[in-house]
Motif scaffolding. Structure first.
Motif, PDB file in Angstrom:
ATOM      1  N   ASP A 317       0.846  -1.186   0.000  1.00  0.00           N
ATOM      2  CA  ASP A 317       0.000   0.000   0.000  1.00  0.00           C
ATOM      3  C   ASP A 317       0.889   1.246   0.000  1.00  0.00           C
ATOM      4  O   ASP A 317       1.763   1.378   0.869  1.00  0.00           O
ATOM      5  CB  ASP A 317      -0.898  -0.020   1.247  1.00  0.00           C
ATOM      6  N   THR A 320       0.634   3.490   3.633  1.00  0.00           N
ATOM      7  CA  THR A 320       1.117   2.948   4.908  1.00  0.00           C
ATOM      8  C   THR A 320       2.308   2.007   4.758  1.00  0.00           C
ATOM      9  O   THR A 320       2.909   1.613   5.749  1.00  0.00           O
ATOM     10  CB  THR A 320      -0.013   2.178   5.603  1.00  0.00           C
ATOM     11  N   LEU A 322       2.122  -0.993   4.128  1.00  0.00           N
ATOM     12  CA  LEU A 322       1.718  -2.332   4.548  1.00  0.00           C
ATOM     13  C   LEU A 322       1.435  -3.183   3.307  1.00  0.00           C
ATOM     14  O   LEU A 322       1.161  -2.654   2.226  1.00  0.00           O
ATOM     15  CB  LEU A 322       0.444  -2.256   5.395  1.00  0.00           C
ATOM     16  N   ALA A 376      -1.119   2.327  11.276  1.00  0.00           N
ATOM     17  CA  ALA A 376      -0.366   1.221  10.686  1.00  0.00           C
ATOM     18  C   ALA A 376       0.868   0.896  11.522  1.00  0.00           C
ATOM     19  O   ALA A 376       1.202  -0.283  11.735  1.00  0.00           O
ATOM     20  CB  ALA A 376       0.034   1.575   9.249  1.00  0.00           C
ATOM     21  N   VAL A 389       0.329  -7.778   8.754  1.00  0.00           N
ATOM     22  CA  VAL A 389      -0.692  -6.732   8.821  1.00  0.00           C
ATOM     23  C   VAL A 389      -0.811  -6.109   7.440  1.00  0.00           C
ATOM     24  O   VAL A 389       0.191  -5.692   6.857  1.00  0.00           O
ATOM     25  CB  VAL A 389      -0.327  -5.643   9.856  1.00  0.00           C
ATOM     26  N   ARG A 391      -3.283  -3.559   4.612  1.00  0.00           N
ATOM     27  CA  ARG A 391      -4.354  -2.565   4.434  1.00  0.00           C
ATOM     28  C   ARG A 391      -5.082  -2.906   3.142  1.00  0.00           C
ATOM     29  O   ARG A 391      -4.448  -3.023   2.090  1.00  0.00           O
ATOM     30  CB  ARG A 391      -3.784  -1.154   4.356  1.00  0.00           C
ATOM     31  N   PHE A 397      -8.249  -2.724   7.700  1.00  0.00           N
ATOM     32  CA  PHE A 397      -7.001  -3.456   7.801  1.00  0.00           C
ATOM     33  C   PHE A 397      -7.316  -4.922   8.041  1.00  0.00           C
ATOM     34  O   PHE A 397      -8.432  -5.292   8.426  1.00  0.00           O
ATOM     35  CB  PHE A 397      -6.131  -2.910   8.948  1.00  0.00           C
TER      36      PHE A 397
END
Length: 484
Positions: A317, A320, A322, A376, A389, A391, A397
């Motif tokens: 992403d 973030t 993530l 995040a 983790v 997004r 999330f």
């Protein structure tokens, strides 16, 4: 003594060919990666469409069950009073304080059998009334035009029979003999759909048909506004899915499709990013090789770094950093294979931020983006090193907890995440407070594949929201764990 002049010229010609070889090779590899990513994206879109279809079916079934429960409450009232006692009915309905969950109901009434002749004369209503009478269960009609005056809208009526109190009605003959009237509700289909929890993803269109023929325009009960009069729910190159469902003894057909803004949703068009970036990378590498023929090792090292960066961009992403939906799906598939081989357990957590929208509305999207980056960072710090983790869009999330020693560990980590997210944030000198609602699905208890696991976690998360937010719910539980 002789000098070999051909060797330098041959080396020069080979070095001049190198940029072209690099350009052709990298463009070819880029197109292979692009085609692969397009296939992955298509599969992801299909999974999302199927998930939305099943989610819509579940919401419709829940709302119809709520209507039936309401009618059964009125049915119970008339076991203690005469069916024609309108004052008792009006007092009962007023005491219910019907809220927005049942806002689709336009009429809620009771009618003795002698007063139901006009409805009985209507073939559409009569079919539902006969079915309800003979089964003793609630039944809905086919498509009706409901409303007052000249303004009519598609809808339906639900009928529930009332039998003589204290007399048996265990079989069809007894039910026909003891029938004394009806409890019924008239429902506006547009209001019915508007009252459902949740919302469709952007670019998904929905049409609902009475019966099993989605090609009959006159049978259409409902359509989303983004159809704009189009006879098809999907664009010419979009995806389409049909679902046939039985609603209170009556058949409906749900027709879902995708349009361009679904396929082009931010974060989904990774294939185009790969193609554009890959072509740019190819030209850059060709130019570099032209000027750096003698520094081949350095050029190759730079190409590797740029390739790694491109791969990272395609899998993460941009806000973030993530893992994005595609990368999370890949890791979830790997964990499914591992768990099946070793009879292992793992968990998937869906997380949605509470009260995030007011931050965007009052302080702007730039402030909201900075808040999402802090969320995040807290999520990464709250989980184990082996956990993932990701997004998946907006303020949503998802967390993958592999190799669980026990189910309790999943809820311990979910509670740790909840406590971490709800602590105050400081963004640009301003203190902000939000919370989150979490849904936990455990393999294999709550699903055996990616679709059922993610759907179970998503439904549990919605239940946590409905139970007051800032809580944790498990897919297989009937209630949420909401902090006091």
């Amino acid at each position: 003594m002789t000098t070999n002049r051909a060797a330098p010229h041959t080396a020069l010609r080979l070095s001049l060919l190198l940029p072209w070889l690099i350009l052709i090779t990298t463009v070819g590899v880029t197109w292979l990666v692009r085609d692969h990513e397009q296939a992955l994206t298509r599969n992801e879109l299909r999974t999302q469409l199927d998930f939305s279809l099943r989610e819509t079916v579940s919401r419709i079934e829940q709302r119809v069950a709520a209507y039936e429960q309401l009618l059964r409450g009125v049915q119970g009232l008339f076991t203690t009073t005469a069916l024609g006692n309108r004052r008792a009915l009006n007092d009962y309905v007023a005491a219910l304080q019907i809220d927005a969950n049942l806002s689709g109901i336009q009429v809620l009434d009771a009618a003795p059998q002698a007063n139901a002749q006009s409805a009985w004369a209507d073939p559409i209503r009569r079919q539902a009334m006969e079915q309800a009478r003979d089964s003793g269960m609630a039944s809905i009609t086919g498509k009706l035009a409901v409303g007052t005056g000249a303004e009519k809208h598609p809808g339906f009526a639900m009928y529930l029979p009332v039998f003589t109190p204290g007399q048996p009605h265990d079989n069809v003959a007894q039910r026909r003999a003891q029938l004394i009237g009806w409890i019924y509700a008239v429902v506006n289909m547009e209001d019915f759909m508007a009252s459902l929890y949740g919302k469709q993803a952007p670019g998904i269109t929905l049409a609902i048909y009475d019966g099993a023929d989605p090609t009959n325009p006159s049978a259409r009960l409902y359509q989303t506004s983004n159809l704009n009069g189009s006879p098809r729910v999907a664009a010419s190159d979009g995806l389409q899915a049909l679902e046939y469902m039985v609603v209170a003894g009556h058949n409906w057909t749900l027709d879902l499709g995708t349009r361009s803004n679904f396929d082009n949703h931010p974060g989904r068009d990774v294939a185009t990013v790969i193609a554009v970036t890959g072509v740019g990378l190819s030209l850059t590498l060709a130019l570099l090789s032209w000027f750096m023929v003698t520094g081949r090792a350095r050029a190759l090292r730079l190409a590797a770094e740029m390739t790694d960066e491109l791969r990272h961009m395609a899998q993460h992403d941009p806000l973030t950093d993530l893992p994005n939906r595609a990368m999370f799906s890949h890791r979830l598939q790997d964990e499914l294979e591992r768990a099946k081989r070793h009879n292992g357990r793992f968990a998937v957590i869906f997380l949605d931020l509470d009260y995030f929208k007011p931050v965007n509305d009052h302080h702007g999207h730039a402030m909201g983006d900075r808040l999402l980056r802090q969320v995040a960072r807290r999520l990464r710090e709250a989980v184990r090193a082996s956990d993932t983790v990701g997004r998946i869009g907006g303020d949503e999330f998802v967390v993958l907890l592999p190799e669980l020693g026990g189910v309790d560990l999943a809820f311990t980590l979910a509670e740790k995440i909840r406590q971490s997210v709800r602590q105050p944030y400081t963004v640009d000198g301003l203190e902000l407070c939000i919370s989150c609602s979490l849904g936990v699905a455990v393999y294999p208890d709550d699903g055996h594949d990616e679709l059922t696991l993610t759907q179970s976690a998503d439904e549990a998360m919605y239940r946590a929201k409905e139970d007051g937010r800032d809580g944790v719910a498990r897919a297989s539980d009937n209630c949420s764990s909401v902090p006091t």
